[in-house]
Design an enzyme around this catalytic site. Sequence first.
Site, PDB file in Angstrom:
ATOM      1  NE  ARG A  20      -2.145   2.046   3.440  1.00  0.00           N
ATOM      2  CZ  ARG A  20      -2.067   1.398   4.432  1.00  0.00           C
ATOM      3  NH1 ARG A  20      -2.641   0.415   4.930  1.00  0.00           N
ATOM      4  NH2 ARG A  20      -1.244   2.049   5.543  1.00  0.00           N
ATOM      5  CE1 TYR A  30     -13.979  10.807 -17.049  1.00  0.00           C
ATOM      6  CE2 TYR A  30     -13.859  11.159 -14.786  1.00  0.00           C
ATOM      7  CZ  TYR A  30     -14.060  10.151 -15.945  1.00  0.00           C
ATOM      8  OH  TYR A  30     -14.365   8.860 -15.861  1.00  0.00           O
ATOM      9  CG  ASP A  43      -7.090  15.246 -16.173  1.00  0.00           C
ATOM     10  OD1 ASP A  43      -6.600  14.622 -16.955  1.00  0.00           O
ATOM     11  OD2 ASP A  43      -8.183  14.577 -15.884  1.00  0.00           O
ATOM     12  CE  LYS A  59     -10.379   6.998 -19.465  1.00  0.00           C
ATOM     13  NZ  LYS A  59     -10.643   8.319 -18.705  1.00  0.00           N
TER      14      LYS A  59
END
Length: 401
Positions: free
Chosen positions: A67, A120, A192, A217
């Site tokens: 983690r 987005y 972004d 993407k």
Amino acid sequence: MSGARQNALGSLQTTCAQLGRAEVRPGQAASFAEVTAPCLSAAFAFEDLQAVDEVYEGDKPGFVYSRLGNPTVALLEEGVAALEGGGSALAFSSGMAAIATALFGLLSPGEKVVAHQEIYGGTRSLLANLLRKWGIRVEFCHLGDASAFRRALDDGAKVVFVETITNPLLEVLDVEALAGDTRQMGSLLVVDNTTATPYLAKPLSMGACLVVESLTKYLSGHGDVTGGVLCGSPEVISKVRETRDILGTALDPAQAWLTLRGLRTFPLRMKLHCDNALVLAKYLSSHPKVSKVFYPGLEFHPGHRVAARLFGGRGYGGMVSFEVRGGRDEAERVLRRLKRVNLVPSFGNTATTVSHPYLTSHRGLSPEEKEALGITEGLIRVSVGIESSSDIVEDFQRALG
Ligand SMILES: *Cc1c(COP(=O)(O)O)cnc(C)c1O
């Protein structure tokens, strides 16, 4: 293309082609695996208590618990930092996990975020619902409108949030100019870069403080990964790292490994996405049933000149949006008649896909909000794939009839 640009692309190709090669050559054997195996271990074992001390204090390299950090994820993070042209990178379980962890890490109650109005849908919900609930002030405005931008920053914004190429209308804002203004006002610019990718733009070199990419993407590029990454200066990244460690939003090493594999062909794929998108955009803009085409590579697109400067002639992205005459019924007819192209609410895969922003990514907005943004029922967004461009055009030709 200039010599310098060609060199920059050449080095991107080389960096990518060599990602994920095995670095560690184990002791006895005369040969070793050519490709790094994914390290799926959840935790790491120590020789003794001295080793525990050394690793926890950062005196010796080593991992503790996945983690907090993992060798395969670290390899991807190094690769992405190289693609973004410097800084440190941190990988997350999704693009949204990257954005949410960054904003929760950087902002405190009472502070303000100014975001471009067309962003987005997930980011919009994060800002408008979740962050506001925790006492963070949020304002949306058109960041290309200089006076609106100045007004929004007047009462002191900690973070300004923008996308390099917006989606689905593919606006291109001048990130370089925004970075200058933002710095002058003492705010941090977060970009972004998911739609442009580091193939077209490296926002850190344009003055941004933090860049976000959804690995889901183009970077992974094969539609089989969900992930995200941030890249920025070591100081900003170390702040966000603490938040990632607490929230547990780190990327899974198997997904990091798949992303490393996808990244090896990233520059080649991006070139084809961009080339094919330009061909399709030109075709669509001459079609009588198409009322509008949105693509920064077309000369009449309002962001064309900015895009040409920021993207250095490498291309204009792999997405094209267009509006058909006849609204939802006609859009429905076109989508049904496409043979090679699936209706998928994502982008960046090798195969061409289409989406209907009105009913998917922007579903959460009211009809009035959608109208104000220019997202109509006849709008179709195409994620142009790397098939032969004539096959792509032929499918749209048949579907439009
Ligand atoms: C997809 C996307 C995201 C979110 O990424 P996920 O990996 O789906 O969480 C953020 N920003 C943009 C521009 C995107 O296209």
